[in-house]
Design a protein around this motif. Structure first.
Motif, PDB file in Angstrom:
ATOM      1  N   GLY A 424      26.901   8.719  -0.874  1.00  0.00           N
ATOM      2  CA  GLY A 424      26.424   7.350  -0.720  1.00  0.00           C
ATOM      3  C   GLY A 424      25.616   6.910  -1.927  1.00  0.00           C
ATOM      4  N   ILE A 425      24.983   5.771  -1.806  1.00  0.00           N
ATOM      5  CA  ILE A 425      24.146   5.238  -2.882  1.00  0.00           C
ATOM      6  C   ILE A 425      22.691   5.599  -2.612  1.00  0.00           C
ATOM      7  CG2 ILE A 425      23.299   3.135  -3.979  1.00  0.00           C
ATOM      8  CD1 ILE A 425      26.081   1.940  -3.594  1.00  0.00           C
ATOM      9  N   HIS A 426      22.103   6.313  -3.563  1.00  0.00           N
ATOM     10  CA  HIS A 426      20.724   6.789  -3.434  1.00  0.00           C
ATOM     11  C   HIS A 426      19.781   5.781  -4.080  1.00  0.00           C
ATOM     12  CE1 HIS A 426      21.401  11.196  -2.303  1.00  0.00           C
ATOM     13  NE2 HIS A 426      22.607  10.633  -2.317  1.00  0.00           N
ATOM     14  N   LEU A 427      18.827   5.305  -3.296  1.00  0.00           N
ATOM     15  CA  LEU A 427      17.826   4.375  -3.798  1.00  0.00           C
ATOM     16  C   LEU A 427      16.472   5.078  -3.882  1.00  0.00           C
ATOM     17  CD1 LEU A 427      18.652   1.265  -1.559  1.00  0.00           C
ATOM     18  CD2 LEU A 427      19.443   1.676  -3.889  1.00  0.00           C
ATOM     19  N   SER A 428      15.709   4.719  -4.908  1.00  0.00           N
ATOM     20  CA  SER A 428      14.329   5.209  -4.992  1.00  0.00           C
ATOM     21  C   SER A 428      13.489   4.153  -5.697  1.00  0.00           C
ATOM     22  CB  SER A 428      14.261   6.541  -5.750  1.00  0.00           C
ATOM     23  OG  SER A 428      14.678   6.366  -7.098  1.00  0.00           O
ATOM     24  N   TRP A 429      12.212   4.157  -5.406  1.00  0.00           N
ATOM     25  CA  TRP A 429      11.281   3.202  -6.009  1.00  0.00           C
ATOM     26  C   TRP A 429       9.883   3.788  -5.955  1.00  0.00           C
ATOM     27  CZ3 TRP A 429      13.841   2.756  -1.433  1.00  0.00           C
ATOM     28  CH2 TRP A 429      13.067   2.727  -0.252  1.00  0.00           C
ATOM     29  N   GLU A 430       8.931   3.066  -6.462  1.00  0.00           N
ATOM     30  CA  GLU A 430       7.546   3.536  -6.451  1.00  0.00           C
ATOM     31  C   GLU A 430       6.668   2.554  -5.679  1.00  0.00           C
ATOM     32  OE1 GLU A 430       6.318   4.232 -10.474  1.00  0.00           O
ATOM     33  OE2 GLU A 430       8.124   5.413 -10.923  1.00  0.00           O
ATOM     34  N   HIS A 431       5.581   3.078  -5.131  1.00  0.00           N
ATOM     35  CA  HIS A 431       4.661   2.234  -4.375  1.00  0.00           C
ATOM     36  C   HIS A 431       4.133   1.104  -5.251  1.00  0.00           C
ATOM     37  CE1 HIS A 431       4.650   4.823  -0.912  1.00  0.00           C
ATOM     38  NE2 HIS A 431       4.173   5.856  -1.575  1.00  0.00           N
ATOM     39  N   PRO A 432       3.868  -0.044  -4.666  1.00  0.00           N
ATOM     40  CA  PRO A 432       3.306  -1.149  -5.453  1.00  0.00           C
ATOM     41  C   PRO A 432       1.857  -0.873  -5.846  1.00  0.00           C
ATOM     42  CG  PRO A 432       3.366  -1.734  -3.131  1.00  0.00           C
ATOM     43  CD  PRO A 432       4.085  -0.423  -3.257  1.00  0.00           C
ATOM     44  N   LEU A 433       1.381  -1.643  -6.793  1.00  0.00           N
ATOM     45  CA  LEU A 433      -0.024  -1.598  -7.139  1.00  0.00           C
ATOM     46  C   LEU A 433      -0.858  -2.130  -5.973  1.00  0.00           C
ATOM     47  CD1 LEU A 433       0.233  -3.014 -10.781  1.00  0.00           C
ATOM     48  CD2 LEU A 433       0.016  -0.593 -10.089  1.00  0.00           C
ATOM     49  N   ILE A 434      -2.125  -1.788  -5.943  1.00  0.00           N
ATOM     50  CA  ILE A 434      -3.008  -2.212  -4.854  1.00  0.00           C
ATOM     51  C   ILE A 434      -3.182  -3.727  -4.884  1.00  0.00           C
ATOM     52  CG2 ILE A 434      -5.357  -2.058  -3.940  1.00  0.00           C
ATOM     53  CD1 ILE A 434      -5.431   0.820  -4.971  1.00  0.00           C
ATOM     54  N   ALA A 435      -3.065  -4.352  -3.714  1.00  0.00           N
ATOM     55  CA  ALA A 435      -3.205  -5.808  -3.607  1.00  0.00           C
ATOM     56  C   ALA A 435      -4.682  -6.189  -3.524  1.00  0.00           C
ATOM     57  CB  ALA A 435      -2.455  -6.312  -2.372  1.00  0.00           C
ATOM     58  N   ALA A 436      -4.925  -7.493  -3.453  1.00  0.00           N
ATOM     59  CA  ALA A 436      -6.295  -8.010  -3.461  1.00  0.00           C
ATOM     60  C   ALA A 436      -7.126  -7.511  -2.286  1.00  0.00           C
ATOM     61  CB  ALA A 436      -6.276  -9.537  -3.477  1.00  0.00           C
ATOM     62  N   ASP A 437      -6.463  -7.175  -1.169  1.00  0.00           N
ATOM     63  CA  ASP A 437      -7.201  -6.693   0.009  1.00  0.00           C
ATOM     64  C   ASP A 437      -7.289  -5.177   0.068  1.00  0.00           C
ATOM     65  OD1 ASP A 437      -4.567  -6.158   0.544  1.00  0.00           O
ATOM     66  OD2 ASP A 437      -4.525  -7.123   2.518  1.00  0.00           O
ATOM     67  N   GLY A 438      -6.882  -4.505  -1.001  1.00  0.00           N
ATOM     68  CA  GLY A 438      -7.002  -3.053  -1.056  1.00  0.00           C
ATOM     69  C   GLY A 438      -5.809  -2.298  -0.506  1.00  0.00           C
ATOM     70  N   GLU A 439      -4.793  -3.001  -0.009  1.00  0.00           N
ATOM     71  CA  GLU A 439      -3.625  -2.339   0.559  1.00  0.00           C
ATOM     72  C   GLU A 439      -2.536  -2.157  -0.495  1.00  0.00           C
ATOM     73  OE1 GLU A 439      -2.264  -3.073   4.675  1.00  0.00           O
ATOM     74  OE2 GLU A 439      -3.565  -4.827   4.610  1.00  0.00           O
ATOM     75  N   THR A 440      -1.748  -1.097  -0.336  1.00  0.00           N
ATOM     76  CA  THR A 440      -0.558  -0.937  -1.175  1.00  0.00           C
ATOM     77  C   THR A 440       0.649  -1.321  -0.329  1.00  0.00           C
ATOM     78  OG1 THR A 440      -0.496   1.426  -0.607  1.00  0.00           O
ATOM     79  CG2 THR A 440      -1.520   0.807  -2.697  1.00  0.00           C
ATOM     80  N   ALA A 441       1.239  -0.340   0.348  1.00  0.00           N
ATOM     81  CA  ALA A 441       2.358  -0.641   1.247  1.00  0.00           C
ATOM     82  C   ALA A 441       2.321   0.331   2.413  1.00  0.00           C
ATOM     83  CB  ALA A 441       3.691  -0.532   0.512  1.00  0.00           C
TER      84      ALA A 441
END
Length: 510
Positions: A424-441
């Protein structure tokens, strides 16, 4: 004249396509609460019987989640405290009798039913709301109680009604105790919501009286009318709980599922054009006030009535509640368990519940529904499940946003990559930078588009996967060799705010 004709035709087509787009949105909204109650009291839904091994319980729960995920659900309302007992390890109350067959008997070491349920639900892109019955302590007159049960340890905190023990809501210590019980779960588990059902003061039973005169005398709180005092006792618990839950975890939603009628019009000019038992008068639960004061994030009235129920028509109550939401979410409780039953001809019509969903979708102040209960989709409501899976809930949906709790969206996932392999098709990515409220994802949505499709994240039919876990890889196995696909990924925070999409990545499958 010709130009005018062209403009007119263009307007007609514009209106037509706009209408079709709106209809598509109503038929398959990208944001909609789609919940199901999973009752543990008396083993209604899960586990199927007491005493199953941990592995058997896990397999049953996975099967249940798979069925509801397949039907398009995105939230599980799991009953974790049916009668001052627990389906979770981090509790000050004894293990439930409906788990291992004896109250206080622990399941296998290392197995925490609630923690397991949360992990499995989040993996499938489903919220997990912990459902508490706040006041009920026993469900029968001959209940066999653990020595650690509060009825045994503190009998002074209860009254008996129709042979059953219930916490006395007028005792301040009771309110504080219930708040701490709930906070054990808020602090100890990665839940998405706290949920109360419709049992506040007991449903009326002929010949029975509530034995709380002494409590009223000791703790009148300035009230002289016992009915107003009882309503205030419940109000105090709800208000204090709202404050306490959000103090510890702002993202944990607080919702209540009251009986479907607040007050009848004949009782109050603000009431609904119905004739039936009411929260306000019989259960001392001022459910409309909780919404108006902003003490709940969602109200989930149990509108277990058909369109043709004369005393309380479904549409009448949905309309009334939608006019009394005060900006909070409204999810309608739907009676899957009544399908194909004999008490009313309307419930033998296969379109009863599908038509209810269509009716709710025409009202933009209704954000979804919750079905009672899980088992019904394997018994009397199998056809209803087919209607959801094949039509109304055909495409995935995210829970609606709650901007009063959090309106800051997460940042974009980074460095999306795709590679075509044999499996199949393998997807990968990285966590986002921290947002204004301190959350990433706290989760991700993966979108897939076939060649020639418009690449945008508005249409839910392009959602390939929703996960409320922090995994940053995915394998798309449902691909056709030689066919070209384009992928996007967005990040979700705990309250399901969604980020802008990543840059698209396109490639052909091997």
């Amino acid at each position: 004249m010709f130009k005018i004709l062209i403009v007119a035709i263009t307007l007609v087509f514009t209106c037509l396509f706009s209408s079709l787009a709106q209809q598509t949105a109503k038929n398959a909204p990208k944001r909609e609460f789609r919940g199901v109650w999973v009752a543990t009291v008396s083993n209604i839904d899960w586990p199927s019987r007491p005493g199953l091994s941990a592995d058997q319980q896990k397999q049953e729960l996975i099967g249940l989640l798979e069925k509801h995920k397949g039907n398009g659900m995105n939230a599980i309302i799991l009953q974790v405290r049916p009668a001052a007992d627990a389906f979770y390890a981090k509790s000050r109350e004894p293990w439930s009798q409906w788990l291992m067959g004896k109250q206080g008997l622990a399941p296998a070491a290392g197995y925490d039913p609630l923690a397991f349920a949360i992990e499995e639900a989040h993996f499938r892109g489903m919220e997990l709301h912990a459902w508490f019955n706040p006041y009920r302590a026993t469900v029968s007159t001959n209940a066999v109680l653990s020595k650690d049960h509060m009825v045994v340890k503190r009998p002074d905190l209860f009254f008996t009604y129709a042979g059953k023990k219930q916490f006395d809501p007028g005792i301040p210590e009771v309110r504080e105790y219930i708040i701490q019980v709930v906070l054990d779960v808020v602090k100890g588990y990665d839940i998405d919501g706290i949920h109360f059902d419709d049992y506040f003061y007991p449903y009326p039973v002929s010949g029975q009286t509530i034995k709380d005169a002494n409590t009223f005398a000791q703790h009148p709180n300035g009230f002289t009318n016992v009915n107003d005092w009882r309503r205030n006792n419940v109000d105090l618990l709800i208000e204090q709980l709202d404050d306490s839950i959000h103090h510890y975890k702002k993202h944990v939603k607080f919702g209540i599922s009251p009986f479907g009628i607040w007050r009848n019009l004949r009782e109050d000019s603000l009431g609904s054009a119905t004739n039936g038992l009411s929260n306000y008068s019989e259960l001392y639960a001022d459910s409309r006030k909780w919404v108006k004061e902003g003490w709940v994030d969602y109200i989930n009235p149990q509108v277990y009535f058909s369109f043709t129920r004369k005393a309380a028509p479904f549409d009448t109550l949905v309309d009334w509640w939608s006019e009394n939401t005060y900006g909070r979410h409204l999810y309608i409780g739907q009676a899957a368990y009544l399908m194909n039953q004999k008490m009313e001809a309307a419930w033998r019509l296969p379109n009863q519940i599908p038509d209810q969903i269509r009716y709710m979708r025409e009202n933009n102040r209704v954000q979804g529904s919750v079905f009672f209960s899980s088992k019904s989709f394997s018994t009397v409501a199998r056809a209803t499940g087919d209607s959801l899976r094949l039509d109304l809930y055909k495409y995935p949906s995210l829970p609606p946003q709650m901007p009063w709790l959090d309106d800051i969206e997460p940042n974009i996932p980074l460095h999306l990559r795709a590679e075509s392999r044999n499996d199949g098709i393998h997807l990968s990515w990285e966590h986002p930078l921290i947002a204004a409220d301190g959350e990433t994802a706290s989760g991700y949505v993966i979108y897939r588009f076939e060649e020639g499709e418009h690449v945008a994240i508005l249409n839910p039919k392009n959602i390939l996967k929703i996960s409320f876990l922090k995994y940053t890889t995915f394998i798309d196995t449902d691909v056709v060799s030689g066919k070209r696909y384009t992928y996007l990924v967005t990040a979700l925070d705990r309250l399901k705010n969604e980020s802008v999409a990543s840059s698209p990545v396109g490639l052909a499958a091997h």
